[in-house]
Design a protein around this motif. Structure first.
Motif, PDB file in Angstrom:
ATOM      1  N   ILE A  48       0.816  -1.217   0.000  1.00 15.55           N
ATOM      2  CA  ILE A  48       0.000   0.000   0.000  1.00 15.55           C
ATOM      3  C   ILE A  48       0.848   1.264   0.000  1.00 15.55           C
ATOM      4  N   TRP A  56       7.148  -2.639  -5.450  1.00 12.67           N
ATOM      5  CA  TRP A  56       5.686  -2.508  -5.373  1.00 12.67           C
ATOM      6  C   TRP A  56       5.002  -3.316  -6.489  1.00 12.67           C
ATOM      7  N   ARG A  60       2.377  -6.218  -5.835  1.00 17.80           N
ATOM      8  CA  ARG A  60       0.985  -6.053  -6.271  1.00 17.80           C
ATOM      9  C   ARG A  60       0.493  -7.294  -7.026  1.00 17.80           C
ATOM     10  N   ALA A 292      -6.426  -4.382   4.516  1.00 24.40           N
ATOM     11  CA  ALA A 292      -7.249  -3.914   3.399  1.00 24.40           C
ATOM     12  C   ALA A 292      -8.523  -4.734   3.274  1.00 24.40           C
ATOM     13  N   VAL A 367     -14.832   5.164   2.207  1.00 19.34           N
ATOM     14  CA  VAL A 367     -13.997   4.681   3.307  1.00 19.34           C
ATOM     15  C   VAL A 367     -12.548   5.142   3.118  1.00 19.34           C
ATOM     16  N   SER A 371      -6.771  10.104  -1.710  1.00 16.11           N
ATOM     17  CA  SER A 371      -5.678   9.325  -2.278  1.00 16.11           C
ATOM     18  C   SER A 371      -4.462  10.248  -2.301  1.00 16.11           C
ATOM     19  N   LEU A 405     -11.334  12.146  -2.947  1.00 16.73           N
ATOM     20  CA  LEU A 405     -12.432  11.414  -3.585  1.00 16.73           C
ATOM     21  C   LEU A 405     -13.756  11.910  -3.015  1.00 16.73           C
ATOM     22  N   PHE A 480     -12.870   3.551  -5.148  1.00 21.32           N
ATOM     23  CA  PHE A 480     -11.747   2.616  -5.039  1.00 21.32           C
ATOM     24  C   PHE A 480     -10.462   3.231  -5.596  1.00 21.32           C
ATOM     25  N   ARG A 484      -2.966   2.756 -11.829  1.00 16.96           N
ATOM     26  CA  ARG A 484      -2.031   1.681 -11.480  1.00 16.96           C
ATOM     27  C   ARG A 484      -2.000   1.384  -9.993  1.00 16.96           C
ATOM     28  N   LYS A 485      -2.275   2.403  -9.185  1.00 18.66           N
ATOM     29  CA  LYS A 485      -2.283   2.181  -7.732  1.00 18.66           C
ATOM     30  C   LYS A 485      -3.708   2.137  -7.169  1.00 18.66           C
ATOM     31  N   CYS A 487      -7.421   0.465  -6.179  1.00 19.29           N
ATOM     32  CA  CYS A 487      -7.702  -0.665  -5.281  1.00 19.29           C
ATOM     33  C   CYS A 487      -7.631  -1.994  -6.033  1.00 19.29           C
ATOM     34  N   VAL A 488      -6.824  -2.889  -5.495  1.00 17.41           N
ATOM     35  CA  VAL A 488      -6.658  -4.189  -6.135  1.00 17.41           C
ATOM     36  C   VAL A 488      -7.723  -5.174  -5.625  1.00 17.41           C
ATOM     37  N   GLY A 489      -8.474  -4.756  -4.596  1.00 16.45           N
ATOM     38  CA  GLY A 489      -9.498  -5.647  -4.036  1.00 16.45           C
ATOM     39  C   GLY A 489     -10.909  -5.241  -4.425  1.00 16.45           C
TER      40      GLY A 489
HETATM   41  C1  HEM Z   1     -15.549  -1.324  -0.256  1.00 17.62           C
HETATM   42  C2  HEM Z   1     -14.367  -1.826  -0.238  1.00 17.62           C
HETATM   43  C3  HEM Z   1     -13.096  -1.095  -0.577  1.00 17.62           C
HETATM   44  C4  HEM Z   1     -12.852   0.219  -0.810  1.00 17.62           C
HETATM   45  C5  HEM Z   1     -13.864   1.358  -0.796  1.00 17.62           C
HETATM   46  C6  HEM Z   1     -11.467   0.369  -1.100  1.00 17.62           C
HETATM   47  C7  HEM Z   1     -10.848   1.573  -1.398  1.00 17.62           C
HETATM   48  C8  HEM Z   1      -9.512   1.701  -1.733  1.00 17.62           C
HETATM   49  C9  HEM Z   1      -8.866   2.940  -2.099  1.00 17.62           C
HETATM   50  C10 HEM Z   1      -9.555   4.288  -2.182  1.00 17.62           C
HETATM   51  C11 HEM Z   1      -7.572   2.674  -2.351  1.00 17.62           C
HETATM   52  C12 HEM Z   1      -6.504   3.695  -2.805  1.00 17.62           C
HETATM   53  C13 HEM Z   1      -6.540   3.735  -4.309  1.00 17.62           C
HETATM   54  C14 HEM Z   1      -5.746   4.827  -4.974  1.00 17.62           C
HETATM   55  O1  HEM Z   1      -4.863   5.444  -4.367  1.00 17.62           O
HETATM   56  O2  HEM Z   1      -6.014   5.075  -6.152  1.00 17.62           O
HETATM   57  C15 HEM Z   1      -7.383   1.273  -2.140  1.00 17.62           C
HETATM   58  C16 HEM Z   1      -6.183   0.623  -2.306  1.00 17.62           C
HETATM   59  C17 HEM Z   1      -6.005  -0.700  -2.023  1.00 17.62           C
HETATM   60  N1  HEM Z   1      -6.969  -1.608  -1.691  1.00 17.62           N
HETATM   61 FE1  HEM Z   1      -8.925  -1.269  -1.459  1.00 17.62          FE
HETATM   62  N2  HEM Z   1     -10.870  -0.844  -1.018  1.00 17.62           N
HETATM   63  C18 HEM Z   1     -11.842  -1.769  -0.712  1.00 17.62           C
HETATM   64  C19 HEM Z   1     -11.676  -3.130  -0.538  1.00 17.62           C
HETATM   65  C20 HEM Z   1     -10.488  -3.770  -0.618  1.00 17.62           C
HETATM   66  C21 HEM Z   1     -10.285  -5.180  -0.389  1.00 17.62           C
HETATM   67  C22 HEM Z   1     -11.419  -6.161  -0.030  1.00 17.62           C
HETATM   68  C23 HEM Z   1      -8.964  -5.421  -0.547  1.00 17.62           C
HETATM   69  C24 HEM Z   1      -8.196  -6.702  -0.457  1.00 17.62           C
HETATM   70  C25 HEM Z   1      -8.613  -7.791   0.017  1.00 17.62           C
HETATM   71  C26 HEM Z   1      -8.324  -4.168  -0.884  1.00 17.62           C
HETATM   72  C27 HEM Z   1      -6.980  -4.007  -1.124  1.00 17.62           C
HETATM   73  C28 HEM Z   1      -6.376  -2.808  -1.475  1.00 17.62           C
HETATM   74  C29 HEM Z   1      -4.942  -2.667  -1.689  1.00 17.62           C
HETATM   75  C30 HEM Z   1      -3.920  -3.764  -1.537  1.00 17.62           C
HETATM   76  C31 HEM Z   1      -4.718  -1.344  -2.051  1.00 17.62           C
HETATM   77  C32 HEM Z   1      -3.366  -0.699  -2.398  1.00 17.62           C
HETATM   78  C33 HEM Z   1      -3.122  -0.844  -3.852  1.00 17.62           C
HETATM   79  C34 HEM Z   1      -1.790  -0.257  -4.277  1.00 17.62           C
HETATM   80  O3  HEM Z   1      -1.313   0.693  -3.640  1.00 17.62           O
HETATM   81  O4  HEM Z   1      -1.234  -0.745  -5.272  1.00 17.62           O
HETATM   82  N3  HEM Z   1      -9.271  -3.197  -0.921  1.00 17.62           N
HETATM   83  N4  HEM Z   1      -8.573   0.701  -1.772  1.00 17.62           N
END
Ligand code: HEM
Length: 852
Positions: A48, A56, A60, A292, A367, A371, A405, A480, A484-485, A487-489
């Protein structure tokens, strides 16, 4: 070396500029203090906040392969796992509630003491589980977040670590979810804290507390890894049989999943063994998966639940949508239910209202409200001012952009009602018959609408699809993040939220909490860390409202609007609300599996309730009614009780198929005797000398407050008399071991009061507080009762109806009030949709599983 290089900070709240940031290759770093990140274990580790670009990208990939791919390729497995985690968590809460409060024993065939142990309860199909715990009250204290967090934690542990959903017991799982929440607080504390400040404060209790929180989650993660590794050596992971503990569903689920699908942790451990990853790297990646996966989907869904707890009409619409999609779920195994739920990654075409409501929760309370990105090379952002002139913002490597956001999501040019929770307005396009309603990941209208002529409105319509399908066309709705960065979930998050929402709607009903605390957040600024201060500054400098600032000068309505959140890397409520729920048997579909003891026909006046009751009596026992017409059936207070021989033992047997019910056996043997309860109001009026004109008068509103109060008191008094009479008759029937057929229920009283004064009015609360009301309501909720709701014959078109007691114009509002009351009070019901008496009788007999 500077430990926290802020560079120039640019705040971005416009979606067009944010899109340039998200789509640029130059913004893959995130601003953070090196020292703080080291304390957190995130400096050049994990995914993250890993600012080592090569590292990274490698990290990822583990997430993308282990989670994203699974959610897309095997949505059914994710659905089943979420369903199993939901059932286990519900079973645990029910057993705990039953043990703690014997008085809240279920009204179904089990008493609190007789509830099966948690593993047995959780192993039942959802419909059976719901029937077992029906009537039990759950107070999700201190708020509903933990209930949802437990589910998302278990899903994450199952999917990513290969642990069965019940591998971690409730207490231990709760400990981990709280450790996750504490790690978020530590993250908030350390993230933007410069080195010199960290040094100065390192001796403070607060510093130590946060450091302890980091170590606690690290230890917990290490423990989970050990647990998973131990299982891996004793079984071959992933063991899908154990993820889905239900008979036939299990094998099918395992087959569908494919044994060669590697789990996230399996891959990490394999690469550690091969020397490609250090133990520290594995631990940090696993920790970030827990972070996450646990506190994102759960908190987003929690926000929707807060809103639904205050919006029974929306709750009811969503339930109706789920029921319409899955049909009769009473006989379904979990595998069949999961298959019937029209939920898959990237598909917003089905369950559009649920989809729109979730989108609205994500829009309204994202949530991840910000960013934070840092430029890795020189880059120029360009935009047009309101006056139309072109502007450019030149950024150097190391300069920071904070994208809000939350602000983007309040853009009034895109969202018609930006400062309210209003899915119908803000995501109108995702409702049925809309263009966006048909969007899928394969076909995303937004993705095809690249023309600059795309109207702002259509952006909102397409936003749902874009968020789900990952298209880059809709820039205004990015819960989300993106690029490239991003949300992967995301896909996993969508699946989890939708399945949890559907399960919740099917099994739980909100109870009104009359003592809802004032949702004030005055302490938020005082307790804010540096992150909060940065975010707070941004929020107040933004022209739009933000998630932590509801003081945008716009009048806001709805509970969620009043709930303030604070930035703790993820946005958490400042003052979380408890959620009070009651377990209900699954609504909808056939109820034929339970032995019928009470059949209530309810609905607005003019809907033909008495006529239907008489016709039903005739259909079930023509000999006793003597072939007379339904309308000519005997009426009057004491004539309401009639004995009728059943035409066939099969009918009685079908209606009374509860094994071991001695009264049932007797009824079948000697003939089936109904107690018809009818004309209750007329009897009460006659007994108390109340004239028809007086009755009609007290039902009317009055401009003069004194007269209005007088009429209100008279109305309530009359309703209480009717309630007492109804209870007397129902008790008499029970004492005589007779099944009841009634042309009214306590629901009618509450619906009229609700239509007139609103569901939260003092009048409705006064009626609800009466023990008679509660006893009658529990009769309606019983698994051996069926409540039938009759719509008016021709709602909206017919004029006033003289029902013999008063002249009433049936309104659509009144019909809604009936549904709202039953929904709020956890009374399952069936709507009779046919219009002729003959067709209605056929429909009801069909519902009861009795051939006509
Ligand atoms: C409603 C559910 C979720 C929301 C609203 C959410 C939201 C976000 C947001 C806003 C980011 C930052 C994205 C950016 O900077 O452009 C993020 C990153 C990330 N999320 Fe989620 N997320 C959710 C669920 C999940 C789940 C279930 C997982 C994994 C099981 C997850 C894993 C990650 C990871 C690993 C990153 C970092 C990605 C990176 O930096 O390469 N997220 N998420």
């Amino acid at each position: 070396m500077q430990c926290l290089h802020w560079g120039k900070i640019t705040f971005v709240g416009r979606s067009d500029v944010a899109a340039q940031v998200f789509k640029s290759k130059s913004f893959v770093n995130r601003l953070g203090s090196q020292h703080g990140l080291k304390l957190l274990g995130m400096h050049e580790e994990g995914i993250i906040w890993n600012n080592n670009n090569t590292g990274w990208q490698e990290k990822r990939k583990y997430f993308a392969d282990g989670i994203q791919a699974l959610a897309v390729k095997n949505a059914n497995h994710v659905k089943l796992t979420t369903l199993a985690a939901f059932k286990l968590t519900l079973a645990e809460h029910c057993c705990a509630a039953a043990a703690a409060a014997p008085s809240s024993a279920p009204t179904s065939s089990y008493t609190a003491a007789q509830l099966p142990p948690v593993p047995e309860l959780a192993a039942l199909p959802l419909s059976e589980l719901a029937a077992q715990v029906s009537g039990l009250s759950l107070d999700l204290l201190p708020d509903g977040r933990d209930f949802l967090r437990l589910i998302t934690f278990r899903v994450t542990a199952a999917l990513a670590f290969g642990l069965p959903v019940d591998a971690v017991g409730k207490d231990e799982a709760l400990k981990v979810v709280h450790q996750v929440a504490d790690y978020f607080k530590a993250w908030d504390y350390f993230l933007l804290r410069p080195d010199w400040l960290c040094r100065r404060t390192s001796h403070t209790a607060e510093h130590r507390k946060h450091l302890d929180a980091v170590h606690a989650l690290r230890d917990a993660t290490a423990h989970l890894i050990m647990l998973a590794a131990a299982r891996r050596t004793s079984t071959s992971l992933p063991n899908l049989d154990e993820l889905q503990p239900h008979g036939t569903a299990t094998a099918a689920g395992a087959a569908a999943s494919g044994p060669e699908e590697p789990c996230f942790l399996c891959q990490l451990l394999a690469d550690q063994a091969a020397g490609k990853l250090s133990q520290q790297a594995v631990q940090q990646l696993a920790l970030e998966m827990l972070l996450a996966g646990t506190d994102t989907s759960s908190i987003s869904l929690y926000y929707l639940m807060v809103q639904l707890s205050d919006d029974p009409q929306l709750e009811q619409q969503l339930l109706a949508e789920v029921l319409a999609a899955v049909g009769d779920i009473h006989q379904l195994s979990d595998m069949q239910l999961a298959a019937a739920l029209p939920i898959s990654a990237g598909d917003d075409a089905q369950l559009p209202k649920c989809q729109a409501s979730l989108c609205e929760a994500l829009r309204f309370k994202p949530v991840g409200p910000v960013s934070i990105r840092q430029a890795t090379e020189a880059v120029t952002l360009s935009y047009k001012t309101a006056a139309g002139s072109s502007k450019k913002e030149h950024l150097q490597p190391g300069d920071t952009v904070i994208v809000s956001l939350a602000t983007m999501h309040r853009d009034p040019t895109v969202f018609p009602d930006p400062h309210s929770f209003n899915p119908a307005a803000n995501f109108a396009g995702s409702y049925p018959q809309s263009a966006a309603g048909t969007a899928t990941s394969q076909h995303c209208p937004a993705a095809n609408s690249r023309s600059s002529a795309v109207a702002a409105r259509s952006v909102a319509e397409h936003a749902v699809s874009a968020a789900v399908c990952g298209s880059d066309a809709s820039d205004a709705f990015r819960p989300f993040g993106h690029g490239r960065k991003g949300c992967v979930g995301m896909q996993l998050g969508w699946l989890e939220m939708k399945v949890m929402l559907a399960c919740w709607l099917l099994t739980l009903r909100f109870r009104q909490d009359t003592s809802k605390p004032q949702l004030l957040a005055s302490s938020a600024a005082a307790t804010a860390g540096i992150g909060q201060q940065v975010w707070g500054r941004f929020a107040s400098s933004s022209s739009s409202s933000s998630s932590s600032s509801s003081a945008a000068g716009t009048a806001q309505s709805g509970l969620l609007s009043k709930m303030q959140t604070r930035w703790q890397v993820a946005a958490q409520p400042v003052q979380p609300l408890p959620l009070h729920v009651r377990c209900v048997p699954l609504a909808g579909g056939s109820r034929r599996s339970s032995g019928l003891r009470k059949l209530y026909v309810v609905g607005p006046h003019g809907s033909g309730k008495t006529t239907l009751c008489n016709a039903l009596l005739q259909a079930l026992a023509p000999a006793a009614v003597g072939g007379g017409t339904a309308a000519a059936a005997p009426a009057g207070p004491e004539d309401g009780s009639m004995c009728s021989e059943t035409p066939a033992a099969a009918v009685a047997a079908a209606l009374h198929n509860q094994a071991g019910d001695t009264r049932t056996a007797a009824a079948t043997a000697v003939g089936y005797k109904w107690k018809l309860i009818t004309e209750t109001a007329r009897h009460v009026m006659a007994a108390h000398g109340i004239r028809r004109e007086q009755f009609m008068l007290c039902s009317r509103s009055a401009a003069d407050p004194l007269i209005a109060a007088e009429r209100r008191a008279a109305f309530l008094q009359l309703q209480q008399l009717i309630t007492a009479e109804q209870l007397k008759r129902e008790r008499a029937a029970s004492a005589a071991a007779k099944p009841v057929l009634s042309d009214r229920a306590i629901i009618d009283v509450l619906a009229y009061a609700t239509e007139r004064w609103g569901s939260k009015s003092a009048e409705v609360q006064q009626l609800l507080a009466r023990p008679e009301t509660q006893e009658l309501l529990s009769n309606c909720r019983a698994a051996t009762s069926v409540v039938l709701l009759l719509p008016p014959y021709d709602a909206g078109q017919c004029g006033p109806v003289d029902d013999g007691v008063r002249m009433i114009t049936p309104t659509a509002d009144l019909m809604v009030a009936f549904e709202v009351v039953m929904h709020q009070q956890g009374v399952p019901y069936e709507v009779v949709r046919s219009s002729s008496v003959h067709a209605r009788v056929g429909e009801v007999l069909g519902l009861l599983g009795v051939g006509k």
